[in-house]
Write an enzyme that holds these catalytic residues in place. Structure first.
Site, short mmCIF file in Angstrom:
data_model
loop_
_atom_site.label_atom_id
_atom_site.label_comp_id
_atom_site.label_asym_id
_atom_site.label_seq_id
_atom_site.Cartn_x
_atom_site.Cartn_y
_atom_site.Cartn_z
N TRP A 58 32.44 34.85 45.17
CA TRP A 58 33.21 36.09 45.34
C TRP A 58 32.45 37.09 46.18
CZ3 TRP A 58 38.03 35.40 45.02
CH2 TRP A 58 38.54 34.44 44.13
N ASP A 92 32.23 44.91 42.48
CA ASP A 92 33.38 44.10 42.07
C ASP A 92 33.10 43.69 40.63
OD1 ASP A 92 35.25 42.18 41.50
OD2 ASP A 92 34.74 40.85 43.17
N LYS A 105 41.76 39.33 34.19
CA LYS A 105 40.70 38.66 33.45
C LYS A 105 40.49 39.32 32.10
CE LYS A 105 39.30 37.38 37.86
NZ LYS A 105 39.62 35.97 37.75
N1 PMP Z 1 36.33 38.93 42.48
C1 PMP Z 1 36.08 38.21 41.37
C2 PMP Z 1 34.75 38.36 40.71
C3 PMP Z 1 37.04 37.34 40.86
O1 PMP Z 1 36.78 36.62 39.76
C4 PMP Z 1 38.30 37.23 41.51
C5 PMP Z 1 39.41 36.36 40.97
N2 PMP Z 1 39.06 35.17 40.42
C6 PMP Z 1 38.49 37.97 42.67
C7 PMP Z 1 37.51 38.82 43.12
C8 PMP Z 1 39.80 37.90 43.41
O2 PMP Z 1 40.74 38.56 42.65
P1 PMP Z 1 42.28 38.61 42.99
O3 PMP Z 1 42.79 37.21 42.87
O4 PMP Z 1 42.82 39.52 41.95
O5 PMP Z 1 42.42 39.14 44.36
#
Ligand code: PMP
Length: 360
Positions: free
Chosen positions: A102, A172, A196
């Site tokens: 991420w 994030d 989450k």
């Molecule tokens: N950052 C993290 C730490 C994540 O776990 C996720 C989703 N798994 C995201 C970003 C992306 O999130 P979204 O699908 O809501 O755009």
């Protein structure tokens, strides 16, 4: 009705009392004769829901004055772009640390809008670790410093808040938000997708320090323009109203349960139990150094990956679902967010011991 233990990384398990209340209020929210889904976002009823959710979040996290709390759409992925749009300002570049998938996605997105200085890479070691802050090649003139507090896929979590001096700290927090108390005053921007740890998909909470609101580039799309959204109470356009309402119910549930200090205690206990079970065995392995292990997402591999399919099938028969690891790393992953009861972790630990006994 039977409910399973759902270890999904997201969209993920929600507290049962929240789902029950939502079901109870589905057709008629508090005498309005409407579902929250059917309400105008500008009407009195929804505005009261939205304001209550915001007030409860401020209380839960003890967010100090001088911050805006936004309820936006587009997921954390939208924030990967919104952050550079809003914060680069006149600066030449921004600092990012890469601790996993991420972080990497955030870096790739930011590179489309400005220069990125990667201060350190922690994703490629075995076991995985966060490089010590003394080794980071930071830039004192960076527009901001970005890190992913908890890497959902590999289960690498910062056990501390980085100290970046005068450089605004951006995080994030998608998969760790509300898992424990947080000193918000250390941050310039915090963002987290709801799906989450606090609601359904479609909603992203963004917390922004007021002094950063004036930096946005003129090209910033209005829906992701922090200042414009703050001025419009996050209703510059139609918000994800139902997700916002459910998030509000989760905040109230968290308050009833005793708040984030109680969550932290429970989460630490659950994670400690699961890691202990993994460490005690020769059959399971977690690929992260102990000090950077996530409380929320616990990946593990079996000694023999030929057994993966059997493990998953038998776990499913035992009511333990969505344990398959992310497709990029394989193995297993148990996500144990706030809403996962300790009994779910106990059931998983018991199943793992039994599986090992029969196959180890
Ligand atoms: N950052 C993290 C730490 C994540 O776990 C996720 C989703 N798994 C995201 C970003 C992306 O999130 P979204 O699908 O809501 O755009």
């Amino acid at each position: 009705m039977s409910r399973i233990y759902n270890f999904s990384a997201g969209p993920a398990i929600l507290p049962e009392p929240v789902l029950e209340q939502a079901a109870h209020e589905m057709l008629d929210w508090q005498g309005t004769g409407m579902s929250v889904m059917e309400m105008s976002h500008r009407g009195k009823a929804f505005v009261s829901i939205a304001e209550q959710a915001q007030a409860d979040l401020i209380e839960l996290l003890a967010i100090p004055d001088g911050y805006q709390v936004l309820f936006l759409q587009g997921g954390a992925t939208a924030q990967f772009a919104a952050v550079p749009f809003n914060l680069l300002g006149d600066h030449q570049s921004a600092d990012y640390i890469n601790t996993g998938s991420w972080s990497k996605k955030a870096i790739a997105e930011a590179r489309q809008y400005g220069d990125v200085n990667v201060v350190a890479e922690g994703a490629n070691t075995d076991p995985m670790a966060i490089p010590p802050q003394s080794e980071w090649k930071t830039n004192a003139n960076a527009a901001y410093f970005h890190y992913c507090a908890n890497e959902t896929i590999t289960g690498v979590e910062f056990p501390y808040i980085p100290d970046t001096g005068d450089v605004p700290l951006v995080s994030d927090m998608s998969s760790t938000f509300l898992s424990r108390p947080l000193d918000v005053s250390k941050f310039g921007v915090i963002y987290a997708g709801a799906q989450k740890n606090f609601g359904p998909a479609g909603l992203t909470v963004v917390i922004v320090r007021d002094d950063l609101l004036a930096r946005a580039s003129e090209q910033t799309p209005s829906v992701w323009h922090y200042q414009r959204q703050a001025q419009a109470d996050s209703m510059l356009n139609t918000p994800a109203s139902y997700s916002w309402y459910i998030a509000g119910l989760v905040f109230q549930w968290l308050k009833r349960e005793g708040g984030l200090a109680v969550m932290a205690e429970r989460n630490e206990r659950k994670a400690t139990k699961l890691y202990a079970a993994i460490d005690q065995s020769e059959f399971y392995r977690n690929p992260v150094v102990p000090e950077a292990r996530s409380w929320m997402n616990v990946p593990f591999v079996l000694a023999d990956d030929q057994l993966d399919a059997t493990f998953l099938a038998e776990a499913s028969n035992a009511g333990l679902e969505t344990l398959k690891g992310h497709r990029s790393v394989g193995g297993m992953r148990a996500s144990i967010y706030n809403a996962m009861p300790e009994s779910g972790v106990d059931a998983l630990v018991e199943f793992m011991a039994d599986f090992e006994q029969r196959n180890g």
